[in-house]
Design an enzyme around this catalytic site. Structure first.
Site, PDB file in Angstrom:
ATOM      1  N   GLN A  11     -30.681 -30.882  12.131  1.00  7.99           N
ATOM      2  CA  GLN A  11     -31.580 -30.056  12.917  1.00  7.99           C
ATOM      3  C   GLN A  11     -31.245 -30.153  14.401  1.00  7.99           C
ATOM      4  O   GLN A  11     -30.997 -31.229  14.928  1.00  7.99           O
ATOM      5  CB  GLN A  11     -33.025 -30.519  12.682  1.00  7.99           C
ATOM      6  CG  GLN A  11     -34.071 -29.497  13.049  1.00  7.99           C
ATOM      7  CD  GLN A  11     -35.415 -29.828  12.415  1.00  7.99           C
ATOM      8  OE1 GLN A  11     -35.498 -30.624  11.484  1.00  7.99           O
ATOM      9  NE2 GLN A  11     -36.465 -29.204  12.899  1.00  7.99           N
ATOM     10  N   SER A  89     -28.757 -36.921   9.680  1.00  7.03           N
ATOM     11  CA  SER A  89     -30.135 -36.626   9.271  1.00  7.03           C
ATOM     12  C   SER A  89     -30.150 -35.601   8.136  1.00  7.03           C
ATOM     13  O   SER A  89     -29.643 -35.869   7.055  1.00  7.03           O
ATOM     14  CB  SER A  89     -30.964 -36.166  10.474  1.00  7.03           C
ATOM     15  OG  SER A  89     -32.334 -36.119  10.169  1.00  7.03           O
ATOM     16  N   LEU A  90     -30.653 -34.383   8.377  1.00  2.00           N
ATOM     17  CA  LEU A  90     -30.636 -33.344   7.346  1.00  2.00           C
ATOM     18  C   LEU A  90     -29.224 -33.125   6.804  1.00  2.00           C
ATOM     19  O   LEU A  90     -29.028 -32.842   5.616  1.00  2.00           O
ATOM     20  CB  LEU A  90     -31.197 -32.049   7.935  1.00  2.00           C
ATOM     21  CG  LEU A  90     -31.275 -30.753   7.121  1.00  2.00           C
ATOM     22  CD1 LEU A  90     -29.986 -29.971   7.091  1.00  2.00           C
ATOM     23  CD2 LEU A  90     -31.766 -31.003   5.694  1.00  2.00           C
ATOM     24  N   ARG A 114     -38.591 -31.810   1.757  1.00  3.00           N
ATOM     25  CA  ARG A 114     -38.436 -32.637   2.964  1.00  3.00           C
ATOM     26  C   ARG A 114     -38.904 -31.868   4.186  1.00  3.00           C
ATOM     27  O   ARG A 114     -39.631 -32.405   5.037  1.00  3.00           O
ATOM     28  CB  ARG A 114     -36.971 -33.037   3.117  1.00  3.00           C
ATOM     29  CG  ARG A 114     -36.651 -33.919   4.331  1.00  3.00           C
ATOM     30  CD  ARG A 114     -35.140 -34.132   4.388  1.00  3.00           C
ATOM     31  NE  ARG A 114     -34.725 -35.163   5.320  1.00  3.00           N
ATOM     32  CZ  ARG A 114     -34.356 -34.941   6.584  1.00  3.00           C
ATOM     33  NH1 ARG A 114     -34.394 -33.705   7.071  1.00  3.00           N
ATOM     34  NH2 ARG A 114     -33.957 -35.936   7.350  1.00  3.00           N
ATOM     35  N   HIS A 189     -37.853 -40.265  11.519  1.00  2.00           N
ATOM     36  CA  HIS A 189     -36.999 -41.452  11.417  1.00  2.00           C
ATOM     37  C   HIS A 189     -37.663 -42.684  12.046  1.00  2.00           C
ATOM     38  O   HIS A 189     -37.029 -43.440  12.780  1.00  2.00           O
ATOM     39  CB  HIS A 189     -35.627 -41.186  12.046  1.00  2.00           C
ATOM     40  CG  HIS A 189     -34.861 -40.108  11.351  1.00  2.00           C
ATOM     41  ND1 HIS A 189     -34.397 -40.239  10.055  1.00  2.00           N
ATOM     42  CD2 HIS A 189     -34.504 -38.854  11.747  1.00  2.00           C
ATOM     43  CE1 HIS A 189     -33.779 -39.119   9.702  1.00  2.00           C
ATOM     44  NE2 HIS A 189     -33.842 -38.261  10.702  1.00  2.00           N
ATOM     45  N   GLN A 238     -34.119 -42.999   4.422  1.00  2.00           N
ATOM     46  CA  GLN A 238     -33.716 -42.217   5.588  1.00  2.00           C
ATOM     47  C   GLN A 238     -34.893 -41.651   6.380  1.00  2.00           C
ATOM     48  O   GLN A 238     -34.844 -41.551   7.601  1.00  2.00           O
ATOM     49  CB  GLN A 238     -32.789 -41.064   5.154  1.00  2.00           C
ATOM     50  CG  GLN A 238     -32.023 -40.431   6.286  1.00  2.00           C
ATOM     51  CD  GLN A 238     -31.919 -38.932   6.151  1.00  2.00           C
ATOM     52  OE1 GLN A 238     -32.926 -38.228   6.149  1.00  2.00           O
ATOM     53  NE2 GLN A 238     -30.705 -38.431   6.029  1.00  2.00           N
TER      54      GLN A 238
END
Length: 293
Positions: A11, A89-90, A114, A189, A238
């Protein structure tokens, strides 16, 4: 012998118009259609629409996963294969798809859930910090409850995450060249995402993972593995764990990686790799034309 890593942005790398050039390919047509059935809306329409809407977590994450998956499949069709994968991340979901840990439908359903959970998150704040005193920042974080380094992107760039009070308390004390508050409602996170992580784990527990075809460097543990259960466990961690991207990059030379290809829109990750591992050859694949070069 050259070894290639494919890395996938998360993102923040989205851009209006991304993926539009892919729609003429059979691969993209099939996946765009499948995605619309799963999501209930058109990825192509969102990618060609309003920038503000595309930047909403609910839409950003599925759109990026779909575009990155299409680029991956086209690369594979043309005979390209990685020796290792990682995602920010993503982007880790795209990396797991590239390693064939799960199929497209499974991956997109996970990303959809998510995105929904993260979009609903509230009560948090995040800020990017550039060219800072790491020792001082780490000391401040240790002594400030409800605050963590969410993204350790490089030696010169991190993102902190926590309650608004914690972030606002620390920011004036940070010695940095630049500080930017991020437009998010949740403390991504960080341990503050625990409720969302527990809900997400129920979804993950019901999904079967395959052993990866190539090693994966995970956000919460940048050591390579192909083990399905290990990769699933790391993915569960994560949502509340830090993105250890700086360590992932430092691992690349240890794995004898000579070229890194960023698969997806933008050049954020290759920019970070260039400054961290200057001897690695870099390439970006964000369009159909990039694959043909």
């Amino acid at each position: 012998m050259s070894k290639i890593a494919w890395i996938y942005p998360g993102q923040g790398s989205q851009a209006v118009g991304m993926g539009v050039d892919l729609k003429e390919t059979k691969t993209a047509t099939a996946l765009f259609e499948q995605a619309e059935k799963i999501l209930g809306w058109s990825v192509l329409e969102k990618c060609q629409g309003d920038e503000e809407q595309l930047s909403q977590t609910l839409y950003t994450q599925p759109c990026l996963f779909v575009i990155e998956s299409i680029l991956t499949d086209i690369l594979v069709e043309k005979g390209h294969l990685p020796d290792l994968v990682a995602g920010h991340s993503l982007g880790e979901y795209s990396a797991l798809y590239a390693a064939r840990v799960f199929d497209f439908e499974t991956g997109l359903k996970l990303v959809k859930k998510r995105a929904e959970l993260m979009d609903q998150a509230a009560g948090g704040k995040m800020a990017a910090v550039m060219k800072f005193d790491r020792e001082k920042l780490e000391s401040l974080i240790i002594n400030t409850p409800d605050l963590v380094i969410a993204n350790d992107n490089s030696s010169e760039q991190v993102v902190i995450s926590g309650t608004p009070e914690a972030v606002d308390t620390v920011l004036p004390q940070i010695t940095a060249k630049r500080v930017v508050a991020l437009k998010v409602s949740g403390a991504f996170h960080s341990p503050l995402m625990q409720d969302a992580a527990e809900q997400f784990q129920q979804i993950l527990d019901s999904v079967s993972f395959n052993d990866a075809k190539v090693p994966v460097l995970s956000n919460v543990d940048p050591t390579p593995t192909t083990n399905a259960q290990t990769l699933k466990t790391r993915l569960i961690q994560q949502m509340t764990g830090s993105v250890r991207w700086r360590e992932i990059m430092l691992q690349l030379p240890n794995e004898e990686i000579t070229q890194v290809i960023e698969v997806g829109p933008g050049k954020v990750l290759t920019g970070l790799v260039k400054r961290t591992c200057p001897d690695i050859d870099l390439k970006n694949v964000g369009t159909l034309a990039d694959i043909s070069q």
